[in-house]
Design an enzyme around this catalytic site. Structure first.
Site, PDB file in Angstrom:
ATOM      1  CD  GLU A 140      -1.306  -0.264   6.746  1.00 62.65           C
ATOM      2  OE1 GLU A 140      -2.018  -0.754   7.637  1.00 62.65           O
ATOM      3  OE2 GLU A 140      -0.339  -0.853   6.225  1.00 62.65           O
ATOM      4  CD  GLU A 145       4.202  -3.919   3.754  1.00 59.99           C
ATOM      5  OE1 GLU A 145       3.903  -4.467   4.804  1.00 59.99           O
ATOM      6  OE2 GLU A 145       3.374  -3.703   2.839  1.00 59.99           O
TER       7      GLU A 145
END
Ligand SMILES: *[C@@H]1O[C@H](CO)[C@@H](O)[C@H](O)[C@H]1NC(C)=O
Ligand SMILES: *[C@@H]1O[C@H](CO)[C@@H](O)[C@H](O)[C@H]1NC(C)=O
Ligand SMILES: *[C@@H]1O[C@H](CO)[C@@H](O)[C@H](O)[C@H]1NC(C)=O
Ligand SMILES: *[C@@H]1O[C@H](CO)[C@@H](O)[C@H](O)[C@H]1NC(C)=O
Length: 250
Positions: A140, A145
């Site tokens: 990932e 974010e």
């Protein structure tokens, strides 16, 4: 004579490969619904739910004039989501899209992922632009974010506990900011990621054994979860434009 001819030809090919650069997702991908559907699918690759309080719904995804516009709206009376063995109450309907292409950094090259993003840092809003393993987990890579704190986060997961995580202050969320992540193979095993915000290199991280492992690209507007709760009582928008993905032969 013959060998120098061959050498000359070989080095020409190498130079050509070193500069070659191909478009995987074109900048025009949000110009129309047809352009969008050439490169993207609706919701998560696995469905409508993930690890937050938003259930994804096609009606909360708008594409027009070069902009992808995801909207989270409060909702009541939904069945809970189930993620990682936990039940999660659903408080919003929202939007998520994923690229139809899979991305694996292989011998044939690295990738540049870039775009302009308008994302909120309000508590309970959890917009993201990220890569995650097609099969299993990790890899990932969180290319951007926002976890409702006023910061932007850049993360690479070797395992759930071995994580490179960089949080920096995110100025003026009401403006568009450019994000770029450059992924390059390191040693035939690992993948190096350089994370840029507004043209400045923020951090460099390395994903262990990410080389050759296919990943999804996801743009989602999750809610609550890692961003705290309660989230906003009105609508939240997350807008993306000039999105482009290039693959290189370098
Ligand atoms: C995104 O959608 C919202 C709600 O419909 C709208 O107010 C906003 O102007 C849109 N953003 C862009 C950049 O089009
Ligand atoms: C990774 O990409 C390369 C080149 O694009 C391809 O040949 C290879 O099959 C891919 N690997 C996987 C596991 O998908
Ligand atoms: C992840 O693994 C890579 C390759 O071994 C290493 O360089 C990197 O430092 C690791 N990340 C963390 C957070 O330990
Ligand atoms: C594409 O080409 C540009 C200009 O030569 C270069 O800066 C960039 O790193 C290349 N992208 C990739 C993915 O190699």
């Amino acid at each position: 004579m013959l060998s120098s001819l061959i050498l000359g030809a070989a080095s020409t090919v190498l130079v050509a490969q070193g500069t070659a650069n191909r478009t995987v997702i074109p900048k025009t991908c949000f110009d129309s619904v047809a352009d969008f559907e050439n490169s993207f699918g609706y919701l998560y690759p696995w469905g409508s739910d993930h690890n937050g309080a938003a259930r994804m719904d096609k009606d909360h995804i708008k594409i027009s004039g070069g902009v992808l516009n995801l909207t989270a709206s409060p909702v009541a009376g939904q069945m809970p989501a189930s993620s990682g063995g936990k039940s999660i109450d659903i408080h919003y309907l929202s939007g998520t899209v994923y690229a139809k292409a899979h991305f694996n950094v292989s011998r044939t090259g690295g990738y540049d992922f870039m775009g302009d993003f308008r994302a909120t840092t309000t508590r309970g809003t959890w917009p993201a632009f990220w890569l995650t393993a097609v099969k299993g987990w990790p890899p990932e890579i969180d290319m951007a974010e926002w976890k409702g704190s006023g910061d932007i986060s850049f993360n690479t997961f070797n395992t759930s506990s071995e994580v490179a995580a960089k949080d920096v202050n995110y100025p003026k969320p009401e403006d568009f900011h450019s994000i770029k992540a450059e992924l390059r193979g390191l040693n035939g095993k690992d993948v190096q990621v350089k994370f840029y915000l507004d043209g400045e290199l923020v951090t460099t991280q390395v994903g262990k054994d990410f080389f050759g492992v296919p990943m999804y690209l996801i743009i989602d507007l999750q809610m609550e979860g890692s961003s705290g709760s309660p989230g906003p009582s009105g609508d939240t928008n997350y807008e993306v434009k000039n999105l482009e993905v290039l693959i290189s032969n370098t």
